[in-house]
Design an enzyme around this catalytic site. Structure first.
Site, mmCIF file in Angstrom:
data_model
loop_
_atom_site.group_PDB
_atom_site.id
_atom_site.type_symbol
_atom_site.label_atom_id
_atom_site.label_comp_id
_atom_site.label_asym_id
_atom_site.label_seq_id
_atom_site.Cartn_x
_atom_site.Cartn_y
_atom_site.Cartn_z
ATOM 1 N N ASP A 131 23.572 -62.559 -1.851
ATOM 2 C CA ASP A 131 23.899 -63.816 -1.183
ATOM 3 C C ASP A 131 25.200 -64.382 -1.754
ATOM 4 O O ASP A 131 25.557 -64.082 -2.897
ATOM 5 C CB ASP A 131 22.778 -64.845 -1.408
ATOM 6 C CG ASP A 131 21.483 -64.415 -0.740
ATOM 7 O OD1 ASP A 131 21.534 -63.597 0.193
ATOM 8 O OD2 ASP A 131 20.421 -64.905 -1.176
HETATM 9 N N1 URA Z 1 17.292 -61.758 -3.097
HETATM 10 C C1 URA Z 1 17.830 -62.964 -2.779
HETATM 11 O O1 URA Z 1 17.120 -63.890 -2.457
HETATM 12 N N2 URA Z 1 19.161 -63.079 -2.812
HETATM 13 C C2 URA Z 1 19.995 -62.112 -3.205
HETATM 14 O O2 URA Z 1 21.210 -62.304 -3.255
HETATM 15 C C3 URA Z 1 19.426 -60.871 -3.539
HETATM 16 C C4 URA Z 1 18.066 -60.714 -3.475
#
Ligand code: URA
Length: 267
Positions: A131
């Site tokens: 993310d």
């Molecule tokens: N899970 C999440 O919630 N975000 C990420 O960036 C990676 C795994």
């Protein structure tokens, strides 16, 4: 004059059966690490590339095996290059884009300008995504089969995250993650969870669904404030400074990612 019999028509999907299928020019150049695909397209359109002595102006021109390809008059070696994998420490605030390499605000904008000439020619693919606000280990490779291997849930490659959570974590609260919980897109496999302290939870998962760690912790009343990926398979970020990368060894790729990569380029 008797009419020559028509040549039997071979369906397109059978035309290359048993033979090596030619790659098209821009892709062959980028796969071999000569030029990234977009730059290869520009070089071809500018008439800088020839196949067997003839200038090829179309990016989609097929390159039959054994052809002599020149860029700016110099012979280049085509063929599949060795698998290369980079471990990159993603900073917060940049997008994990898998598509447009040069889009502003993406990991590519941070990574690509750092690459030395021997790595700059390849087309790099991000292996999965993080993310935008997440930090930590993001792998890149020039081998698209490795992307499929590492991101497939069937491979069960563990991904280890450390979440900083708002509320107070405890073993009791995270138990549903260990047992395997149902998310809105279906059941999640049991995760390995270690409560490091009351605001720090280590979660290891073998899938990689959208926002999976945040959704799992959110569902047990532990909203995530910050998320950092420490490891993928046995590849660990360690003290790689944020925003920088290192090239993995062949052994790390084989042992750490359970992937038999391609060997050195055949010409
Ligand atoms: N899970 C999440 O919630 N975000 C990420 O960036 C990676 C795994």
């Amino acid at each position: 004059m008797p009419r020559k019999p028509d040549k039997p028509k071979i369906p397109t999907h059978k035309r290359w059966e048993g033979k090596e299928k030619p790659d098209w020019l821009s892709r062959a150049l980028s796969r071999a690490g000569v030029l990234p695909q977009e730059e290869a397209e520009h070089a071809i359109a500018a008439g800088r590339v020839s196949i067997n002595g003839r200038v090829a102006k179309m990016a989609l021109t097929p390159v039959p095996p054994g052809s002599v390809v020149k860029v700016d008059g110099l012979v280049v070696q085509l063929g599949a290059p060795a698998t290369r994998v980079l471990a990159f420490h993603k900073p917060a605030g940049v997008l994990s884009s898998t598509a447009r390499q040069h889009r502003t605000g993406t990991v590519f904008e941070v990574l690509l300008p750092q690459l030395p000439p021997e790595l700059a020619g390849y087309t790099w693919h991000a292996v999965g995504r993080l993310d935008v606000e997440s930090t930590g280990l993001l792998l890149f490779t020039n081998d698209d089969k490795l992307v499929a291997h590492a991101t497939s849930p069937d491979t069960r490659l563990p991904k280890r995250y450390v979440a900083t959570v708002f509320s107070t974590a405890s073993d009791e609260k995270v138990e549903p993650l260990r047992k395997g919980m149902t998310l809105d897109d279906g059941p999640a496999r049991p995760a390995k969870v270690v409560v490091r302290d009351e605001h720090t939870v280590e979660v290891t998962i073998t899938e990689g669904r959208n926002h999976q760690v945040k959704r799992m912790l959110g569902a047990v009343g532990l909203p995530v404030r910050a998320l950092h990926r420490e490891a993928v398979g046995d590849i660990v970020l360690d003290d790689l400074p944020e925003g920088t990368f290192r090239l993995l060894t062949d052994e790390e790729v084989r042992e750490g990612l359970k992937y038999e990569g391609r060997g050195a380029a055949e010409s």
